[in-house]
Write a protein that holds these residues in place. Sequence first.
Motif, PDB file in Angstrom:
ATOM      1  N   GLN A  20       0.807  -1.220   0.000  1.00 46.31           N
ATOM      2  CA  GLN A  20       0.000   0.000   0.000  1.00 46.31           C
ATOM      3  C   GLN A  20       0.843   1.274   0.000  1.00 46.31           C
ATOM      4  OE1 GLN A  20      -2.771  -0.392   3.262  1.00 46.31           O
ATOM      5  NE2 GLN A  20      -3.566  -2.323   2.485  1.00 46.31           N
ATOM      6  N   ASP A  21       2.152   1.130  -0.127  1.00 49.95           N
ATOM      7  CA  ASP A  21       3.036   2.299  -0.102  1.00 49.95           C
ATOM      8  C   ASP A  21       3.064   2.950  -1.483  1.00 49.95           C
ATOM      9  OD1 ASP A  21       4.974   4.209   0.323  1.00 49.95           O
ATOM     10  OD2 ASP A  21       6.419   2.846   1.236  1.00 49.95           O
ATOM     11  N   PRO A  22       2.580   4.194  -1.613  1.00 50.29           N
ATOM     12  CA  PRO A  22       2.608   4.853  -2.925  1.00 50.29           C
ATOM     13  C   PRO A  22       3.924   5.578  -3.200  1.00 50.29           C
ATOM     14  CG  PRO A  22       1.416   6.222  -1.375  1.00 50.29           C
ATOM     15  CD  PRO A  22       1.859   5.000  -0.605  1.00 50.29           C
ATOM     16  N   PHE A  23       4.851   5.575  -2.201  1.00 47.27           N
ATOM     17  CA  PHE A  23       6.077   6.372  -2.318  1.00 47.27           C
ATOM     18  C   PHE A  23       7.281   5.449  -2.507  1.00 47.27           C
ATOM     19  CE2 PHE A  23       3.060   8.720   0.442  1.00 47.27           C
ATOM     20  CZ  PHE A  23       2.742   9.731  -0.462  1.00 47.27           C
ATOM     21  N   TYR A  24       7.609   5.209  -3.787  1.00 46.88           N
ATOM     22  CA  TYR A  24       8.636   4.249  -4.164  1.00 46.88           C
ATOM     23  C   TYR A  24      10.030   4.878  -4.145  1.00 46.88           C
ATOM     24  CZ  TYR A  24       5.768   0.247  -5.613  1.00 46.88           C
ATOM     25  OH  TYR A  24       4.967  -0.859  -5.623  1.00 46.88           O
ATOM     26  N   PHE A  80       6.378  13.598  -8.461  1.00 46.76           N
ATOM     27  CA  PHE A  80       7.640  12.852  -8.373  1.00 46.76           C
ATOM     28  C   PHE A  80       7.816  12.148  -7.021  1.00 46.76           C
ATOM     29  CE2 PHE A  80       9.187  16.716  -6.304  1.00 46.76           C
ATOM     30  CZ  PHE A  80      10.241  16.300  -5.499  1.00 46.76           C
ATOM     31  N   PHE A  81       6.967  12.472  -6.043  1.00 41.76           N
ATOM     32  CA  PHE A  81       7.050  11.792  -4.749  1.00 41.76           C
ATOM     33  C   PHE A  81       6.814  10.288  -4.893  1.00 41.76           C
ATOM     34  CE2 PHE A  81       5.588  15.706  -2.018  1.00 41.76           C
ATOM     35  CZ  PHE A  81       6.722  16.392  -2.432  1.00 41.76           C
ATOM     36  N   PHE A 112      17.266   5.289  -1.653  1.00 45.87           N
ATOM     37  CA  PHE A 112      16.768   6.660  -1.711  1.00 45.87           C
ATOM     38  C   PHE A 112      15.314   6.694  -2.162  1.00 45.87           C
ATOM     39  CE2 PHE A 112      15.808  10.704  -3.773  1.00 45.87           C
ATOM     40  CZ  PHE A 112      16.051  11.543  -2.698  1.00 45.87           C
ATOM     41  N   TYR A 113      14.497   7.440  -1.426  1.00 43.64           N
ATOM     42  CA  TYR A 113      13.095   7.662  -1.773  1.00 43.64           C
ATOM     43  C   TYR A 113      12.874   9.183  -1.860  1.00 43.64           C
ATOM     44  CZ  TYR A 113      12.482   2.924   0.282  1.00 43.64           C
ATOM     45  OH  TYR A 113      12.580   1.587   0.606  1.00 43.64           O
ATOM     46  N   PRO A 114      12.183   9.677  -2.895  1.00 39.80           N
ATOM     47  CA  PRO A 114      11.942  11.115  -2.982  1.00 39.80           C
ATOM     48  C   PRO A 114      11.069  11.664  -1.857  1.00 39.80           C
ATOM     49  CG  PRO A 114      11.612  10.093  -5.124  1.00 39.80           C
ATOM     50  CD  PRO A 114      11.741   8.977  -4.129  1.00 39.80           C
ATOM     51  N   PHE A 115      10.284  10.786  -1.204  1.00 42.35           N
ATOM     52  CA  PHE A 115       9.346  11.287  -0.184  1.00 42.35           C
ATOM     53  C   PHE A 115       9.181  10.279   0.946  1.00 42.35           C
ATOM     54  CE2 PHE A 115       5.049  12.179   1.540  1.00 42.35           C
ATOM     55  CZ  PHE A 115       5.208  13.528   1.858  1.00 42.35           C
ATOM     56  N   GLY A 143      12.811  13.881   0.308  1.00 40.72           N
ATOM     57  CA  GLY A 143      14.144  13.286   0.318  1.00 40.72           C
ATOM     58  C   GLY A 143      14.260  12.347   1.497  1.00 40.72           C
ATOM     59  N   ASP A 144      14.542  11.070   1.239  1.00 37.83           N
ATOM     60  CA  ASP A 144      14.542  10.071   2.308  1.00 37.83           C
ATOM     61  C   ASP A 144      15.652   9.059   2.049  1.00 37.83           C
ATOM     62  OD1 ASP A 144      13.753   8.618   4.528  1.00 37.83           O
ATOM     63  OD2 ASP A 144      12.163   7.543   3.472  1.00 37.83           O
TER      64      ASP A 144
END
Length: 325
Positions: A20-24, A80-81, A112-115, A143-144
Amino acid sequence: SDHATSLVEEWAPLVWIHSQDPFYPSSVEFHLQNVKVNDESEATLQQEPTKSSILTGDVTSSYHLNTRMEMECVNCFQKFFSGEPLDVAPMYAFAKEYNNSCGTVDVQYSFFYPFNYGKDVCVGLDIGGACLGDVRTFGNHIGDWEHISVRIENGQAVLVHLDVHNFGATYKYDGRSRYEFVEGEPVKFKRKRNGKFIDVVKEVPYPQYLDLENGRLAVFSANGSHGTWSQPGKFTYVSILTVHLDDYTERGYPWNTWENIVINDVTDDLNTFTGDKSWLNFRGPWGNVHKLECDFDALVGECGLVAGPTGPWKYFGGNFPAPEC
């Protein structure tokens, strides 16, 4: 060396992304296409940084990356998130080869994840899972950088450190087929009491084992926040009054990190990173630093939108003591 490179590839982990994670995850260049470099006064110094052109050096400690499109609210998600598909996003590995009698190689595997999506917290009464009051989001950031550290000796991964958030756990190879929990850091945060901020320290319910799947270290990325755990499940690492901070992990979608891995040597001098590696010498946060929605900061200890983390160079000191051989 070629031998160390093959070991880094051999022990690259299988990362389970929550379904369910939309932030790849994404590549560095994907992120840089959507951010600019600002200084502490939010003046833009570089509108279109790239891996090789980004500003570098000590001076960039006071700079940060900032979305080109401003953040109007905590949950104003930008396209882009979402990151990139798992078969496109690379993993960044940083290796230190000791050239000692047991061939020790320490590797930081960085994701690295953008969000980063923080936590939805009930600000009110939580009755049987129903919130009487507001549900607010805390701890989002742009930035993660996440990582795990692996020590390899004589070709075998013997120690694994999982970075959860600002705490983590170390696992040791049992000599057979799995890794046993050795030690874990507590979670530390600040809370306001009687008008003063106090330091709170809480133990974390770390899983007792880390397992191999088809010979690969299997780790689990928490839904939204991307903390790395060794098992699927629900992990509550803060529980104060109505504030519960939970990470959820599961066998959702497999990220086979060894299929797209960028390997670098660890160095004490970041100025040696030039050309396409210049991005490693950017010292500031990888996301906006301007905070939003801080009205419950005293209760939760965080704003709705908080500053992003700095880059992977901060892990270069490693998570393990000096090798004994």
